[in-house]
Design a protein around this motif. Structure first.
Motif, PDB file in Angstrom:
ATOM      1  N   SER A 132     137.471 -11.069  46.433  1.00 15.87           N
ATOM      2  CA  SER A 132     136.489 -11.785  47.247  1.00 15.87           C
ATOM      3  C   SER A 132     136.603 -13.294  47.043  1.00 15.87           C
ATOM      4  O   SER A 132     136.559 -14.069  48.009  1.00 15.87           O
ATOM      5  N   HIS A 133     136.769 -13.713  45.807  1.00 15.39           N
ATOM      6  CA  HIS A 133     136.914 -15.140  45.512  1.00 15.39           C
ATOM      7  C   HIS A 133     138.184 -15.696  46.152  1.00 15.39           C
ATOM      8  O   HIS A 133     138.168 -16.784  46.743  1.00 15.39           O
ATOM      9  N   GLN A 134     139.257 -14.952  46.068  1.00 17.68           N
ATOM     10  CA  GLN A 134     140.512 -15.368  46.676  1.00 17.68           C
ATOM     11  C   GLN A 134     140.341 -15.550  48.188  1.00 17.68           C
ATOM     12  O   GLN A 134     140.785 -16.547  48.762  1.00 17.68           O
ATOM     13  N   ALA A 135     139.668 -14.592  48.829  1.00 17.52           N
ATOM     14  CA  ALA A 135     139.439 -14.685  50.275  1.00 17.52           C
ATOM     15  C   ALA A 135     138.590 -15.910  50.606  1.00 17.52           C
ATOM     16  O   ALA A 135     138.854 -16.613  51.589  1.00 17.52           O
ATOM     17  N   SER A 136     137.586 -16.204  49.784  1.00 23.23           N
ATOM     18  CA  SER A 136     136.733 -17.382  50.013  1.00 23.23           C
ATOM     19  C   SER A 136     137.535 -18.668  49.892  1.00 23.23           C
ATOM     20  O   SER A 136     137.363 -19.595  50.690  1.00 23.23           O
ATOM     21  N   GLN A 137     138.411 -18.734  48.895  1.00 21.02           N
ATOM     22  CA  GLN A 137     139.230 -19.928  48.727  1.00 21.02           C
ATOM     23  C   GLN A 137     140.153 -20.142  49.926  1.00 21.02           C
ATOM     24  O   GLN A 137     140.305 -21.270  50.409  1.00 21.02           O
ATOM     25  N   LEU A 138     140.758 -19.070  50.412  1.00 20.12           N
ATOM     26  CA  LEU A 138     141.634 -19.187  51.586  1.00 20.12           C
ATOM     27  C   LEU A 138     140.840 -19.636  52.815  1.00 20.12           C
ATOM     28  O   LEU A 138     141.305 -20.483  53.574  1.00 20.12           O
ATOM     29  N   ARG A 139     139.638 -19.065  52.977  1.00 19.63           N
ATOM     30  CA  ARG A 139     138.816 -19.459  54.120  1.00 19.63           C
ATOM     31  C   ARG A 139     138.492 -20.947  54.067  1.00 19.63           C
ATOM     32  O   ARG A 139     138.580 -21.651  55.074  1.00 19.63           O
ATOM     33  N   ILE A 140     138.125 -21.451  52.905  1.00 18.95           N
ATOM     34  CA  ILE A 140     137.826 -22.877  52.757  1.00 18.95           C
ATOM     35  C   ILE A 140     139.066 -23.708  53.072  1.00 18.95           C
ATOM     36  O   ILE A 140     138.996 -24.712  53.783  1.00 18.95           O
ATOM     37  N   ARG A 141     140.207 -23.277  52.569  1.00 20.02           N
ATOM     38  CA  ARG A 141     141.450 -23.998  52.863  1.00 20.02           C
ATOM     39  C   ARG A 141     141.715 -24.048  54.364  1.00 20.02           C
ATOM     40  O   ARG A 141     142.065 -25.083  54.912  1.00 20.02           O
ATOM     41  N   TYR A 142     141.536 -22.893  55.039  1.00 19.24           N
ATOM     42  CA  TYR A 142     141.762 -22.849  56.485  1.00 19.24           C
ATOM     43  C   TYR A 142     140.789 -23.759  57.225  1.00 19.24           C
ATOM     44  O   TYR A 142     141.163 -24.413  58.200  1.00 19.24           O
ATOM     45  N   LEU A 143     139.537 -23.806  56.780  1.00 18.30           N
ATOM     46  CA  LEU A 143     138.544 -24.664  57.428  1.00 18.30           C
ATOM     47  C   LEU A 143     138.954 -26.138  57.382  1.00 18.30           C
ATOM     48  O   LEU A 143     138.679 -26.898  58.303  1.00 18.30           O
ATOM     49  N   TYR A 144     139.615 -26.534  56.288  1.00 20.82           N
ATOM     50  CA  TYR A 144     140.002 -27.933  56.116  1.00 20.82           C
ATOM     51  C   TYR A 144     141.422 -28.262  56.569  1.00 20.82           C
ATOM     52  O   TYR A 144     141.739 -29.421  56.789  1.00 20.82           O
ATOM     53  N   SER A 145     142.273 -27.255  56.698  1.00 12.03           N
ATOM     54  CA  SER A 145     143.677 -27.560  56.994  1.00 12.03           C
ATOM     55  C   SER A 145     144.142 -27.119  58.375  1.00 12.03           C
ATOM     56  O   SER A 145     145.244 -27.464  58.787  1.00 12.03           O
ATOM     57  N   MET A 146     143.346 -26.373  59.091  1.00 12.19           N
ATOM     58  CA  MET A 146     143.731 -25.913  60.419  1.00 12.19           C
ATOM     59  C   MET A 146     142.758 -26.468  61.456  1.00 12.19           C
ATOM     60  O   MET A 146     141.588 -26.681  61.165  1.00 12.19           O
ATOM     61  N   THR A 147     143.264 -26.614  62.654  1.00 10.28           N
ATOM     62  CA  THR A 147     142.366 -26.973  63.753  1.00 10.28           C
ATOM     63  C   THR A 147     141.524 -25.734  64.075  1.00 10.28           C
ATOM     64  O   THR A 147     141.859 -24.609  63.681  1.00 10.28           O
TER      65      THR A 147
END
Length: 189
Positions: A132-147
């Motif tokens: 779950s933590h890993q998924a949250s980290q990826l989601r945050i990364r996507y929010l900041y690095s993808m349009t």
């Protein structure tokens, strides 16, 4: 009654029949109707929920009064406001059924008892929380690095069945944009 949970647990650790019986005595099954709440802001989260069938979402209301979905849970996923659940303090979140949903609940009052009687479940929950933590980290990364459009296409490729199941406004909220923007992205296709 709890076979889907036991199957999920046994992907991480092995429970004997006797251990499954001990755990069964600590669990509770619920059916939550679509749009009904398991938790509302200001309440204390009393349980951790395992989704047997359906979909739950965790969200909060932002400073503009808009719903911001932070997490979904479909079959074989757990969902709770862990801060409220673990520390028994009022929640800042809502847990709502996005579909009519069947859940298995482990209530806070049984949580420590469960670990005392079945210490190997600590390993199971540690592994679930790590994922779950890993998924949250990826989601945050996507929010900041993808349009916004890239986030939608990535999510659609990764979870196509999920995109069909949840209402558009919930998906838009989760991906960090408005339902109107999501309509524009979909119209391009």
């Amino acid at each position: 009654m709890y076979q889907s949970l036991f199957s999920h647990i046994n992907r991480f650790i092995n429970l004997s029949g006797e251990e499954e019986e001990i755990l069964s005595a600590l669990l509770k099954s619920l059916t939550v109707q679509k749009k009904s709440y398991l938790l509302e802001q200001g309440q204390v989260c009393r349980a951790n929920y395992f989704v047997v069938k359906g979909c739950l979402r965790l969200y909060f209301i932002d400073i503009k009064g808009a719903e911001q979905t932070t997490q979904f849970a479909i079959e074989n996923w757990w969902l709770s406001d862990l801060t409220s659940f673990l520390f028994q303090q009022p929640s800042e979140f809502f847990i709502q059924a996005a579909e009519t949903t069947e859940v298995i609940a482990i209530e806070h009052r049984h949580y420590e008892e469960m670990f005392a009687q079945l210490p190997k479940l600590e390993r199971y929950f540690r592994q679930v929380l790590q994922k779950s933590h890993q998924a949250s980290q990826l989601r945050i990364r996507y929010l900041y690095s993808m349009t916004a459009e890239e986030r939608y296409h990535h999510f659609n490729r990764s979870f196509p069945e999920f995109v069909q199941r949840i209402p558009q406004y919930m998906l838009a909220s989760y991906l960090g944009f408005t339902p109107e923007f999501l309509s524009k992205i979909r119209a391009k296709r």
